[in-house]
Scaffold this motif. Structure first.
Motif, mmCIF file in Angstrom:
data_model
loop_
_atom_site.group_PDB
_atom_site.id
_atom_site.type_symbol
_atom_site.label_atom_id
_atom_site.label_comp_id
_atom_site.label_asym_id
_atom_site.label_seq_id
_atom_site.Cartn_x
_atom_site.Cartn_y
_atom_site.Cartn_z
ATOM 1 N N GLY A 19 36.586 13.989 -26.641
ATOM 2 C CA GLY A 19 36.111 15.346 -26.485
ATOM 3 C C GLY A 19 36.242 16.378 -27.696
ATOM 4 O O GLY A 19 35.166 17.029 -27.953
ATOM 5 N N LYS A 20 37.167 15.950 -28.399
ATOM 6 C CA LYS A 20 37.336 17.023 -29.636
ATOM 7 C C LYS A 20 36.311 16.773 -30.635
ATOM 8 O O LYS A 20 35.667 17.496 -31.458
ATOM 9 C CB LYS A 20 38.748 17.044 -30.160
ATOM 10 C CG LYS A 20 39.786 18.102 -29.443
ATOM 11 C CD LYS A 20 39.182 19.612 -29.911
ATOM 12 C CE LYS A 20 40.147 20.591 -29.220
ATOM 13 N NZ LYS A 20 39.657 21.863 -29.690
ATOM 14 N N LEU A 21 36.271 15.109 -30.618
ATOM 15 C CA LEU A 21 35.296 14.668 -31.581
ATOM 16 C C LEU A 21 33.764 15.177 -31.514
ATOM 17 O O LEU A 21 33.058 15.518 -32.466
ATOM 18 C CB LEU A 21 35.283 13.274 -31.547
ATOM 19 C CG LEU A 21 34.545 12.364 -32.488
ATOM 20 C CD1 LEU A 21 34.820 12.651 -34.157
ATOM 21 C CD2 LEU A 21 34.591 10.787 -32.275
ATOM 22 N N VAL A 22 33.441 15.045 -30.303
ATOM 23 C CA VAL A 22 32.157 15.742 -29.861
ATOM 24 C C VAL A 22 31.938 17.131 -29.994
ATOM 25 O O VAL A 22 30.844 17.593 -30.497
ATOM 26 C CB VAL A 22 31.873 15.346 -28.274
ATOM 27 C CG1 VAL A 22 30.557 15.903 -27.593
ATOM 28 C CG2 VAL A 22 32.322 13.868 -28.076
ATOM 29 N N GLU A 23 33.036 17.826 -29.681
ATOM 30 C CA GLU A 23 32.993 19.439 -30.108
ATOM 31 C C GLU A 23 32.608 19.733 -31.560
ATOM 32 O O GLU A 23 31.933 20.620 -31.957
ATOM 33 C CB GLU A 23 34.243 20.038 -29.488
ATOM 34 C CG GLU A 23 34.235 21.621 -29.764
ATOM 35 C CD GLU A 23 35.661 22.117 -29.807
ATOM 36 O OE1 GLU A 23 35.633 23.483 -29.234
ATOM 37 O OE2 GLU A 23 36.615 21.588 -29.835
ATOM 38 N N LYS A 24 33.585 18.879 -32.241
ATOM 39 C CA LYS A 24 33.366 19.261 -33.812
ATOM 40 C C LYS A 24 31.972 18.662 -34.318
ATOM 41 O O LYS A 24 31.498 19.265 -35.498
ATOM 42 C CB LYS A 24 34.538 18.356 -34.585
ATOM 43 C CG LYS A 24 34.544 18.246 -35.926
ATOM 44 C CD LYS A 24 35.741 17.640 -36.627
ATOM 45 C CE LYS A 24 35.550 17.877 -38.146
ATOM 46 N NZ LYS A 24 36.864 17.098 -38.712
ATOM 47 N N LEU A 86 36.501 5.621 -18.082
ATOM 48 C CA LEU A 86 35.458 5.513 -19.133
ATOM 49 C C LEU A 86 34.129 6.370 -18.844
ATOM 50 O O LEU A 86 33.872 6.930 -19.609
ATOM 51 C CB LEU A 86 34.979 3.916 -19.134
ATOM 52 C CG LEU A 86 35.912 2.977 -19.436
ATOM 53 C CD1 LEU A 86 35.525 1.523 -19.533
ATOM 54 C CD2 LEU A 86 36.467 3.046 -20.895
ATOM 55 N N GLY A 87 33.835 6.554 -17.452
ATOM 56 C CA GLY A 87 32.798 7.439 -16.949
ATOM 57 C C GLY A 87 33.109 8.932 -17.429
ATOM 58 O O GLY A 87 32.333 9.416 -17.975
ATOM 59 N N THR A 88 34.192 9.226 -17.078
ATOM 60 C CA THR A 88 34.555 10.604 -17.492
ATOM 61 C C THR A 88 34.633 10.999 -18.712
ATOM 62 O O THR A 88 34.352 11.800 -19.419
ATOM 63 C CB THR A 88 36.030 10.884 -16.716
ATOM 64 O OG1 THR A 88 35.897 10.691 -15.291
ATOM 65 C CG2 THR A 88 36.428 12.314 -17.147
ATOM 66 N N VAL A 89 35.305 10.235 -19.895
ATOM 67 C CA VAL A 89 35.431 10.321 -21.115
ATOM 68 C C VAL A 89 34.399 10.414 -21.738
ATOM 69 O O VAL A 89 33.961 11.174 -22.826
ATOM 70 C CB VAL A 89 36.698 9.489 -21.696
ATOM 71 C CG1 VAL A 89 36.833 9.788 -23.193
ATOM 72 C CG2 VAL A 89 37.976 9.948 -21.080
ATOM 73 N N PHE A 90 33.486 9.213 -21.846
ATOM 74 C CA PHE A 90 32.326 8.859 -22.580
ATOM 75 C C PHE A 90 30.954 9.173 -22.199
ATOM 76 O O PHE A 90 30.169 9.251 -22.889
ATOM 77 C CB PHE A 90 32.397 7.423 -22.816
ATOM 78 C CG PHE A 90 33.514 7.070 -23.624
ATOM 79 C CD1 PHE A 90 33.739 7.204 -24.959
ATOM 80 C CD2 PHE A 90 34.714 6.272 -22.900
ATOM 81 C CE1 PHE A 90 35.084 6.895 -25.790
ATOM 82 C CE2 PHE A 90 35.853 5.742 -23.703
ATOM 83 C CZ PHE A 90 36.074 5.965 -25.047
ATOM 84 N N ALA A 91 31.133 9.507 -20.794
ATOM 85 C CA ALA A 91 29.727 9.878 -20.062
ATOM 86 C C ALA A 91 29.805 11.348 -19.713
ATOM 87 O O ALA A 91 29.253 12.408 -20.078
ATOM 88 C CB ALA A 91 29.368 8.845 -19.179
ATOM 89 N N GLY A 92 30.584 11.482 -18.439
ATOM 90 C CA GLY A 92 30.648 12.794 -17.952
ATOM 91 C C GLY A 92 31.251 14.078 -18.502
ATOM 92 O O GLY A 92 30.500 15.007 -18.384
ATOM 93 N N GLY A 93 32.123 13.578 -19.447
ATOM 94 C CA GLY A 93 32.602 14.883 -20.098
ATOM 95 C C GLY A 93 31.691 15.292 -21.197
ATOM 96 O O GLY A 93 31.378 16.359 -21.338
ATOM 97 N N VAL A 94 30.943 14.299 -21.901
ATOM 98 C CA VAL A 94 29.866 14.711 -22.801
ATOM 99 C C VAL A 94 28.769 15.475 -22.321
ATOM 100 O O VAL A 94 28.302 16.333 -22.955
ATOM 101 C CB VAL A 94 29.734 13.362 -23.621
ATOM 102 C CG1 VAL A 94 28.492 13.707 -24.631
ATOM 103 C CG2 VAL A 94 31.068 12.772 -24.185
ATOM 104 N N HIS A 95 28.330 14.823 -21.279
ATOM 105 C CA HIS A 95 27.232 15.339 -20.371
ATOM 106 C C HIS A 95 27.470 16.665 -19.832
ATOM 107 O O HIS A 95 26.525 17.528 -20.202
ATOM 108 C CB HIS A 95 27.032 14.481 -19.213
ATOM 109 C CG HIS A 95 26.137 14.740 -17.939
ATOM 110 N ND1 HIS A 95 26.604 15.727 -17.250
ATOM 111 C CD2 HIS A 95 24.899 14.707 -17.766
ATOM 112 C CE1 HIS A 95 25.467 16.025 -16.438
ATOM 113 N NE2 HIS A 95 24.541 15.035 -16.555
ATOM 114 N N ASP A 96 28.702 16.974 -19.330
ATOM 115 C CA ASP A 96 29.001 18.492 -18.929
ATOM 116 C C ASP A 96 28.910 19.333 -19.961
ATOM 117 O O ASP A 96 28.419 20.508 -19.931
ATOM 118 C CB ASP A 96 30.061 18.309 -17.881
ATOM 119 C CG ASP A 96 29.929 17.805 -16.602
ATOM 120 O OD1 ASP A 96 28.826 17.052 -16.677
ATOM 121 O OD2 ASP A 96 30.833 17.824 -15.858
#
Length: 472
Positions: A19-24, A86-96
Motif C-alpha cells: 500500500g505504501k508503495l502505491v502511495e509513493k 490477495l484480493g484486498t492487498v493487490f486489488a481492493g486496496g489499490v482500487h479504493d
C-alpha cells in the motif's frame, strides 16, 4: 489456525508495504488545499476529522459485505482465505485508494466522471446510467432484509411494511441533510460496534482454536453444491476483497478530507480493515459449518449463532447492530452517492434543499417500484440480488481499467491496476456467460468466452498505450 494467522499477518504487512508503495508511486502533496476547503458548501464539502472520515468510509464500504460475503465464500475452503488476502492487498486496496485519490485530485468528482475522463465521454454517459442504477439497487437490497429482521423483533403491528417506511424515511433524511448532521454523528458509533464484534470473534477464535482449513490440505473445493471456485467465489466474497461499490463511496469522503496525505490511511486502510473483518468471519463461518454442516445459506443465522455462542448477550446485541444497522448505513450512502452523481451530470449545486429534493424524489420513486416488485416475488428479490452482485464486481472492472489509463497517461507503473483489471474482467465475463441469470452457457464455453473478452480488453488497452507513447 496457522494459515488463518499467516493470512491475518499478511493483511497487516500488505498495508505497510504494498500500500505504501502505491502511495509513493502516485505521490502526495501535503501543501495542496483539498476541495473540503476550496469548495466548502456546508452540505457535501465539509472538512471533517480524519479518524471520523476513516470510520465513515469503513462503514460505507462494509455494510454486510465483509460478513455475509465471507460467510458464503467460506464454503469454498482455503481458497477463500487466500482470495481475501490477495484480493484486498493487490486489488481492493489499490482500487479504493486510487479511486479516492483521483476523486480528491479532481475536486471530489463522482465515479462516472472519473471513469469517463479516462475512458471517454460516451463511456461516461453509460457509466452514469449504470452506476446510478447500481446505487438504487444497493438501497433496495439493503432495506428489505433489515426491515424483515426488525419486524421479527417487534410487536406484530410493526410489520415489514412499517419498517420499510421507517428505513426509507431515514434514507431520505440521510440523503438530503448535510453529511455531518446524521452520517457524521452515528456512523463512527456503528463502525466501532462492527469492529468490536470482529475483534471479539477474533479473540474467541484463538480461545477455541477450531479446526480451520490449512494450505497443507490443498485448495480443494468444499462447496456442498459443487459450484466452481472460479468465478463464483470471486463474485460471492465481493466486498471482502474488491468491490466496485467502494469506488462510488470514496468521493463522499474525498470531499471531506483536510489533507491529501490522509487519503492513504482512509481509503487503503479502510479496505485492509474490511479484509481483516472478512477473514475473521470466513474463519468463524468455517467453524459453524464444521459443527452444523454446510446446509445453511442464510448468513444472518450464522452471525446470530456464532456471536451468541462466543460473545453471549453482548454478542447478540452486536449481531443485531451488524445485521440490521450495517446494511441500512450502506443503503443511505448509496442514495447519497446517486444524488451527487446526478448533480454532477446536471451541473446542479446542492446547497439548496429544493434542488436536492428535485433529484431525490424521482430516485426514491424508482427504488420503491423495484422494492414492491421484489417483495411480491421472492424469486424476484433473489434475481435482483444476483444482478446486483455481478454489477458490483463489473463496476470494479470499469474502475480498474480507468485507473490503468490514468497511470498510463501519468507514466506511472500501470501494472498495479492492469493485472487486477485483467483478472476481474475474466471473473465477471465468465460469470455472466455461465450464470443462470446470464447466458447459462456451459462452464468450458463460458471460460473460453471470458478469455476472449479479457483478451479484447487487453488489446484495446495496448492500442491506447501505443497512442499515448506517440503523443509523448
Amino acid at each position: 489456525m496457522v494459515t488463518f494467522t499467516c493470512c491475518f499477518i499478511a493483511l497487516l504487512v500488505g498495508y505497510f508495504t504494498y500500500g505504501k508503495l502505491v502511495e509513493k508511486m502516485v505521490g502526495v502533496d501535503r501543501a495542496w488545499k483539498t476541495p473540503a476547503y476550496t469548495l466548502q458548501d456546508g452540505v457535501d464539502y465539509i472538512p471533517m476529522p480524519t479518524w471520523k472520515i476513516f470510520m465513515i468510509q469503513f462503514l460505507n464500504i462494509a455494510g454486510l459485505g465483509p460478513i455475509f460475503g465471507a460467510i458464503l465464500g467460506a464454503k469454498f475452503g482455503t481458497a477463500s482465505f487466500l482470495w481475501i488476502v490477495l484480493g484486498t492487498v493487490f486489488a481492493g486496496g489499490v482500487h479504493d485508494f486510487l479511486a479516492g485519490h483521483l476523486s480528491l485530485r479532481m475536486q471530489g468528482a463522482s465515479l462516472p466522471e472519473i471513469i469517463g475522463h479516462y475512458l471517454g465521454h460516451r463511456f461516461m454517459q453509460f457509466m452514469r446510467a449504470f452506476t446510478i442504477l447500481l446505487m438504487v439497487l444497493v438501497g433496495v437490497v439493503f432495506v428489505a432484509g433489515p426491515a424483515g429482521l426488525l419486524a421479527n423483533l417487534t410487536p406484530a403491528a410493526l410489520d415489514t411494511t412499517f419498517w420499510i417506511l421507517v428505513i426509507f424515511l431515514y434514507y431520505i433524511l440521510a440523503t438530503l441533510l448535510p453529511i455531518d448532521k446524521i452520517i457524521g454523528k452515528i456512523y463512527p458509533l456503528f463502525a466501532a460496534a462492527l469492529l468490536f464484534m470482529a475483534v471479539g470473534i477474533l479473540v474467541m477464535l484463538y480461545v477455541h482454536q477450531p479446526a480451520l482449513p490449512e494450505l497443507t490440505d490443498g485448495l480443494n473445493n468444499t462447496h456442498p453444491d459443487g459450484l466452481p471456485i472460479f468465478p463464483i467465489m470471486f463474485v460471492s466474497i465481493a466486498c471482502g476483497a474488491i468491490s466496485g461499490f467502494h469506488a462510488t463511496q470514496s468521493p463522499l469522503m474525498a470531499r471531506c478530507l483536510t489533507n491529501e496525505q490522509h487519503a492513504y490511511p482512509v481509503f487503503y486502510g479502510a479496505m485492509i480493515t474490511e479484509g481483516i473483518v472478512a477473514l475473521i468471519w470466513a474463519a468463524a463461518a468455517t467453524y459453524f459449518f464444521h459443527e452444523n454442516g454446510m446446509g445453511e445459506n442464510n448468513a444472518a443465522v450464522v452471525v446470530d449463532a456464532v456471536t451468541k455462542e462466543w460473545l453471549g448477550t453482548v454478542g447478540g446485541i452486536l449481531a443485531i447492530l451488524g445485521v440490521i444497522a450495517a446494511p441500512i448505513t450502506s443503503g443511505d450512502t448509496a442514495f447519497r452517492s446517486a444524488r451527487l452523481m446526478v448533480a454532477d451530470f446536471l451541473h446542479m449545486d446542492q446547497k439548496s434543499i429544493s434542488k436536492r429534493l428535485l433529484i431525490c424524489i424521482p430516485m426514491f420513486l424508482i427504488a420503491v417500484g423495484i422494492l414492491i416488485y421484489s417483495m411480491k416475488d421472492q424469486d424476484g428479490f433473489d434475481m435482483i440480488w444476483r444482478y446486483f452482485a455481478w454489477s458490483n464486481q463489473t463496476l470494479a472492472v470499469f474502475t480498474l481499467w480507468a485507473l490503468s489509463m490514468y497511470l498510463l497517461q501519468q507514466k506511472k507503473p500501470y501494472i498495479v491496476t492492469l493485472l487486477p483489471a485483467l483478472f476481474m474482467t475474466m471473473v465477471c465475463a465468465t460469470y455472466i456467460f455461465v450464470a443462470p441469470e446470464g447466458f447459462g452457457l456451459s462452464y468450458s464455453v463460458s471460460l473460453l468466452m471470458g478469455g476472449v473478452v479479457t483478451l479484447i480488453c487487453l488489446v484495446l488497452f495496448w492500442i491506447n498505450r501505443q497512442r499515448v507513447r506517440k503523443l509523448g
